[in-house]
Write a protein that holds these residues in place. Structure first.
Motif, PDB file in Angstrom:
ATOM      1  N   THR A  77     140.321  -4.605   7.095  1.00 41.79           N
ATOM      2  CA  THR A  77     140.876  -4.679   8.457  1.00 41.79           C
ATOM      3  C   THR A  77     142.406  -4.752   8.378  1.00 41.79           C
ATOM      4  O   THR A  77     142.975  -4.985   7.303  1.00 41.79           O
ATOM      5  N   ILE A 112     146.253  -5.180   8.151  1.00 43.83           N
ATOM      6  CA  ILE A 112     147.308  -4.773   7.208  1.00 43.83           C
ATOM      7  C   ILE A 112     146.695  -4.221   5.913  1.00 43.83           C
ATOM      8  O   ILE A 112     147.179  -3.226   5.358  1.00 43.83           O
ATOM      9  N   ARG A 145     134.676  -8.846   2.357  1.00 41.24           N
ATOM     10  CA  ARG A 145     133.425  -9.615   2.387  1.00 41.24           C
ATOM     11  C   ARG A 145     132.375  -9.002   3.294  1.00 41.24           C
ATOM     12  O   ARG A 145     131.291  -9.542   3.430  1.00 41.24           O
ATOM     13  N   ARG A 146     132.744  -7.898   3.977  1.00 39.81           N
ATOM     14  CA  ARG A 146     131.785  -7.315   4.933  1.00 39.81           C
ATOM     15  C   ARG A 146     131.382  -5.930   4.420  1.00 39.81           C
ATOM     16  O   ARG A 146     132.144  -4.968   4.556  1.00 39.81           O
ATOM     17  N   ASP A 185     134.959 -12.698  -2.442  1.00 43.16           N
ATOM     18  CA  ASP A 185     135.587 -13.757  -1.659  1.00 43.16           C
ATOM     19  C   ASP A 185     136.653 -14.365  -2.563  1.00 43.16           C
ATOM     20  O   ASP A 185     136.326 -14.891  -3.642  1.00 43.16           O
ATOM     21  N   VAL A 186     137.908 -14.290  -2.140  1.00 44.13           N
ATOM     22  CA  VAL A 186     139.015 -14.660  -3.048  1.00 44.13           C
ATOM     23  C   VAL A 186     139.070 -16.156  -3.346  1.00 44.13           C
ATOM     24  O   VAL A 186     139.848 -16.584  -4.192  1.00 44.13           O
ATOM     25  N   ASN A 190     146.251  -9.545  -0.177  1.00 44.62           N
ATOM     26  CA  ASN A 190     146.452  -9.553   1.272  1.00 44.62           C
ATOM     27  C   ASN A 190     145.473 -10.463   2.013  1.00 44.62           C
ATOM     28  O   ASN A 190     145.760 -10.902   3.131  1.00 44.62           O
ATOM     29  N   THR A 194     141.754 -20.064   0.918  1.00 44.46           N
ATOM     30  CA  THR A 194     141.922 -18.602   0.962  1.00 44.46           C
ATOM     31  C   THR A 194     143.373 -18.208   0.670  1.00 44.46           C
ATOM     32  O   THR A 194     143.639 -17.384  -0.207  1.00 44.46           O
ATOM     33  N   SER A 212     152.670 -12.607   2.322  1.00 44.71           N
ATOM     34  CA  SER A 212     153.092 -13.924   2.802  1.00 44.71           C
ATOM     35  C   SER A 212     153.227 -13.850   4.322  1.00 44.71           C
ATOM     36  O   SER A 212     152.381 -13.258   5.009  1.00 44.71           O
ATOM     37  N   TYR A 214     149.051 -23.434   8.267  1.00 46.95           N
ATOM     38  CA  TYR A 214     149.244 -22.016   7.928  1.00 46.95           C
ATOM     39  C   TYR A 214     150.633 -21.816   7.331  1.00 46.95           C
ATOM     40  O   TYR A 214     150.781 -21.169   6.275  1.00 46.95           O
ATOM     41  N   LYS A 253     151.636 -20.483   3.494  1.00 49.13           N
ATOM     42  CA  LYS A 253     152.447 -19.294   3.184  1.00 49.13           C
ATOM     43  C   LYS A 253     153.733 -19.687   2.437  1.00 49.13           C
ATOM     44  O   LYS A 253     154.247 -18.898   1.646  1.00 49.13           O
ATOM     45  N   VAL A 288     152.224  -9.217  13.795  1.00 49.50           N
ATOM     46  CA  VAL A 288     151.750  -7.837  13.655  1.00 49.50           C
ATOM     47  C   VAL A 288     150.457  -7.704  14.451  1.00 49.50           C
ATOM     48  O   VAL A 288     149.617  -8.620  14.450  1.00 49.50           O
ATOM     49  N   THR A 330     147.177  -7.200  14.866  1.00 48.21           N
ATOM     50  CA  THR A 330     145.886  -7.124  14.155  1.00 48.21           C
ATOM     51  C   THR A 330     144.940  -8.143  14.788  1.00 48.21           C
ATOM     52  O   THR A 330     145.344  -8.946  15.640  1.00 48.21           O
ATOM     53  N   PHE A 359     143.979 -10.729  13.450  1.00 53.72           N
ATOM     54  CA  PHE A 359     144.548 -12.034  13.114  1.00 53.72           C
ATOM     55  C   PHE A 359     145.321 -12.599  14.314  1.00 53.72           C
ATOM     56  O   PHE A 359     145.123 -13.745  14.729  1.00 53.72           O
ATOM     57  N   ARG A 414     143.244 -13.588  17.262  1.00 51.94           N
ATOM     58  CA  ARG A 414     142.614 -14.915  17.095  1.00 51.94           C
ATOM     59  C   ARG A 414     143.637 -16.026  17.330  1.00 51.94           C
ATOM     60  O   ARG A 414     143.356 -17.017  17.996  1.00 51.94           O
TER      61      ARG A 414
HETATM   62  N1  LIG Z   1     148.965 -10.255  11.803  1.00 54.09           N
HETATM   63  C1  LIG Z   1     150.025 -11.037  11.675  1.00 54.09           C
HETATM   64  O1  LIG Z   1     150.725 -11.348  12.647  1.00 54.09           O
HETATM   65  C2  LIG Z   1     150.422 -11.557  10.302  1.00 54.09           C
HETATM   66  C3  LIG Z   1     151.727 -12.058  10.159  1.00 54.09           C
HETATM   67  C4  LIG Z   1     152.126 -12.534   8.907  1.00 54.09           C
HETATM   68  C5  LIG Z   1     151.240 -12.486   7.837  1.00 54.09           C
HETATM   69  N2  LIG Z   1     149.984 -12.003   8.017  1.00 54.09           N
HETATM   70  C6  LIG Z   1     149.093 -11.984   6.848  1.00 54.09           C
HETATM   71  O2  LIG Z   1     148.625 -10.685   6.643  1.00 54.09           O
HETATM   72  C7  LIG Z   1     147.397 -10.730   5.909  1.00 54.09           C
HETATM   73  C8  LIG Z   1     146.407  -9.782   6.561  1.00 54.09           C
HETATM   74  O3  LIG Z   1     146.131 -10.237   7.866  1.00 54.09           O
HETATM   75  P1  LIG Z   1     145.913  -9.236   9.094  1.00 54.09           P
HETATM   76  O4  LIG Z   1     146.972  -9.510  10.075  1.00 54.09           O
HETATM   77  O5  LIG Z   1     145.704  -7.862   8.628  1.00 54.09           O
HETATM   78  O6  LIG Z   1     144.578  -9.864   9.747  1.00 54.09           O
HETATM   79  P2  LIG Z   1     143.045  -9.552   9.497  1.00 54.09           P
HETATM   80  O7  LIG Z   1     142.718  -8.215  10.033  1.00 54.09           O
HETATM   81  O8  LIG Z   1     142.314 -10.738  10.000  1.00 54.09           O
HETATM   82  O9  LIG Z   1     142.925  -9.465   7.894  1.00 54.09           O
HETATM   83  C9  LIG Z   1     142.633 -10.537   7.055  1.00 54.09           C
HETATM   84  C10 LIG Z   1     141.618 -10.035   6.043  1.00 54.09           C
HETATM   85  O10 LIG Z   1     141.444 -11.036   5.029  1.00 54.09           O
HETATM   86  C11 LIG Z   1     140.058 -11.154   4.787  1.00 54.09           C
HETATM   87  N3  LIG Z   1     139.721 -12.466   4.266  1.00 54.09           N
HETATM   88  C12 LIG Z   1     139.886 -13.674   4.852  1.00 54.09           C
HETATM   89  N4  LIG Z   1     139.450 -14.646   4.065  1.00 54.09           N
HETATM   90  C13 LIG Z   1     138.988 -14.046   2.942  1.00 54.09           C
HETATM   91  C14 LIG Z   1     138.416 -14.524   1.742  1.00 54.09           C
HETATM   92  N5  LIG Z   1     138.218 -15.841   1.533  1.00 54.09           N
HETATM   93  N6  LIG Z   1     138.071 -13.626   0.782  1.00 54.09           N
HETATM   94  C15 LIG Z   1     138.258 -12.303   0.975  1.00 54.09           C
HETATM   95  N7  LIG Z   1     138.793 -11.790   2.091  1.00 54.09           N
HETATM   96  C16 LIG Z   1     139.151 -12.657   3.059  1.00 54.09           C
HETATM   97  C17 LIG Z   1     139.408 -10.932   6.145  1.00 54.09           C
HETATM   98  O11 LIG Z   1     138.056 -10.584   5.948  1.00 54.09           O
HETATM   99  P3  LIG Z   1     136.860 -11.343   6.729  1.00 54.09           P
HETATM  100  O12 LIG Z   1     136.638 -10.519   7.931  1.00 54.09           O
HETATM  101  O13 LIG Z   1     135.722 -11.302   5.761  1.00 54.09           O
HETATM  102  O14 LIG Z   1     137.316 -12.752   7.038  1.00 54.09           O
HETATM  103  C18 LIG Z   1     140.267  -9.801   6.699  1.00 54.09           C
HETATM  104  O15 LIG Z   1     139.765  -8.520   6.340  1.00 54.09           O
HETATM  105  C19 LIG Z   1     146.974 -12.194   5.892  1.00 54.09           C
HETATM  106  O16 LIG Z   1     147.289 -12.746   4.617  1.00 54.09           O
HETATM  107  C20 LIG Z   1     147.841 -12.824   6.974  1.00 54.09           C
HETATM  108  O17 LIG Z   1     148.084 -14.194   6.726  1.00 54.09           O
HETATM  109  C21 LIG Z   1     149.547 -11.534   9.228  1.00 54.09           C
END
Ligand SMILES: NC(=O)c1ccc[n+]([C@@H]2O[C@H](COP(=O)([O-])OP(=O)(O)OC[C@H]3O[C@@H](n4cnc5c(N)ncnc54)[C@H](OP(=O)(O)O)[C@@H]3O)[C@@H](O)[C@H]2O)c1
Length: 249
Positions: free
Chosen positions: A13, A15, A35-36, A60-61, A87, A111, A139, A153, A157, A186, A188, A190, A193
């Protein structure tokens, strides 16, 4: 040189998914992890339709044995590991510090921090033996500043930033590089939620970004590809903010 082998955690999903497509466009061979399983199979299907060589591995990391197996399977399939993008991440439970518990702390840190540590541990095992490789940890701008109602959170980070710099120093003389990207908000799942689907909260987030918009996953992916590229061979221990100017002042 043959096409680089790129591993991405949390690749199904947001990023991570955008990063998989960005590397596929560059001709990389890919291991996408998550994980899916159904999402994983669909992603593989989409990437193969573009001509990419790609495998999905469930992991699962938070679990050392699963991460070890992930890296071993990547190497068994492609023979090496050139780039790893750590990521996978969770927002945990946003809310006042006084409402946090040992459980909300552990769920976030397992995680974001333990997952990054275990991933780097097994990736470095392979990359150090190769004498080459590039790790990019995902990060956040909240790894550089604090935030109200997101203390755990932000702390997790900050730990990713510390792990990135420390690992980079540890392996700097070996040909292996370790960097991070630090995204601002960003668009997404995330962020959906974190804001609980509230337009007001989303508008509030945008208002604090000088560019007055959210980032796109593809914009973070482009920075990850850049950091991992051979042209950046002298760049290590760096955390690149991609935040529409949020940290500039
Ligand atoms: N979006 C933002 O605003 C933002 C800003 C700064 C940093 N980030 C960082 O960017 C990264 C990606 O997030 P995203 O925004 O792309 O959101 P996202 O779509 O929710 O992606 C997070 C991914 O991590 C996976 N994940 C979570 N826990 C896990 C685990 N224990 N083992 C394996 N996979 C796991 C999730 O899979 P499941 O569906 O299985 O949980 C999901 O596919 C994250 O590290 C987040 O902290 C995001």
């Amino acid at each position: 040189m043959s096409a680089p082998v790129v591993l991405i955690t949390g690749a199904l999903t947001g990023i991570g998914r955008a990063t998989a497509f960005a590397f596929a466009e560059k001709g990389a061979r890919l291991v996408v992890s998550g994980r899916r399983d159904e999402l994983g199979r669909n992603l593989v299907h989409e990437l193969r339709a573009l001509g990419a060589e790609v495998e999905y591995v469930r992991a699962d990391v938070r679990h050392d044995d699963e991460v070890k197996l992930l890296i071993d399977q990547a190497v068994a399939r492609f023979g090496r590991l050139d780039v790893a993008v750590n990521n996978a991440g969770t927002e945990g439970t946003f809310g006042p510090l006084t409402s946090q518990t040992a459980e909300t702390y552990a769920a976030t840190f397992e995680t974001n921090v333990l997952g990054t540590l275990l991933s780097m541990k097994h990736e470095l095992r392979v990359m150090l033996a190769q004498g080459a490789g590039s790790i990019v940890n995902v990060s956040s701008v909240l790894g550089k500043v604090g935030t109200a109602n997101g203390a755990i959170y932000a702390a997790s980070k900050h730990a990713v930033e510390g792990l990135t710099k420390s690992a980079a120093l540890e392996v700097a003389s070996t040909g292996v590089r370790v960097n991070a990207v630090a995204p601002g908000p960003v668009a997404t799942e995330f962020l959906d939620r974190v804001t609980n689907g509230s337009k007001d909260r989303m508008d509030y987030m945008k208002a604090y970004v000088p560019a007055r918009r959210l980032g796109r996953p593809e914009e973070v992916a482009a920075a990850i590809v850049f950091l991992a590229s051979p042209g950046c061979a002298f760049l290590t221990g760096h955390s690149l903010s991609i935040d529409g100017g949020k940290l500039a002042g």
